[in-house]
Scaffold this motif. Sequence first.
Motif: not given
Length: 140
Positions: A45-46, A51-54, A56-60, A134-137
């Motif tokens: 669900d999360r 969104p795509p950038p988040q 990518e961060r989850m996968l990383q 800057k640049d933090l989720p």
Amino acid sequence: MKLQLTLALLLVSLSATSGAQNPALPDWDRLTPQQREALIAPVRDRWNDAPPPQRERMLQHGQRWQSMTPEQRELARRGRHRFENMSPEQREQARALFAQMRGMTPAQRDALRERWASMSPEQRQDWLKANPVKDLPPKR
């Protein structure tokens, strides 16, 4: 937090239904499909809501977690626990310091920690204004 609660409830139900004196939980391959679904659903669900950038961060994060040693994972858990128990103001300060330290050498990070510890509350507020995060989720 929702994921943690779901996992805690699943673990309690698994240990309650095991019927054994030893509350050891089974390996993944021995979980029922319903138990696996209960574990995976919140993450799915999360992922779907992100969104795509988040994503990518989850996968990383998942990949980095897999590469960590048990000791590194424990340190990460302690850090998360410490962060969760901070006040909103302390969290904002921690985010700013973390963002600033990202590109620093260990010596530079140590110097910033020492400088931060010696600052007055007013000096810290001035530093935070001069070094915005800057640049933090986004915060959850």
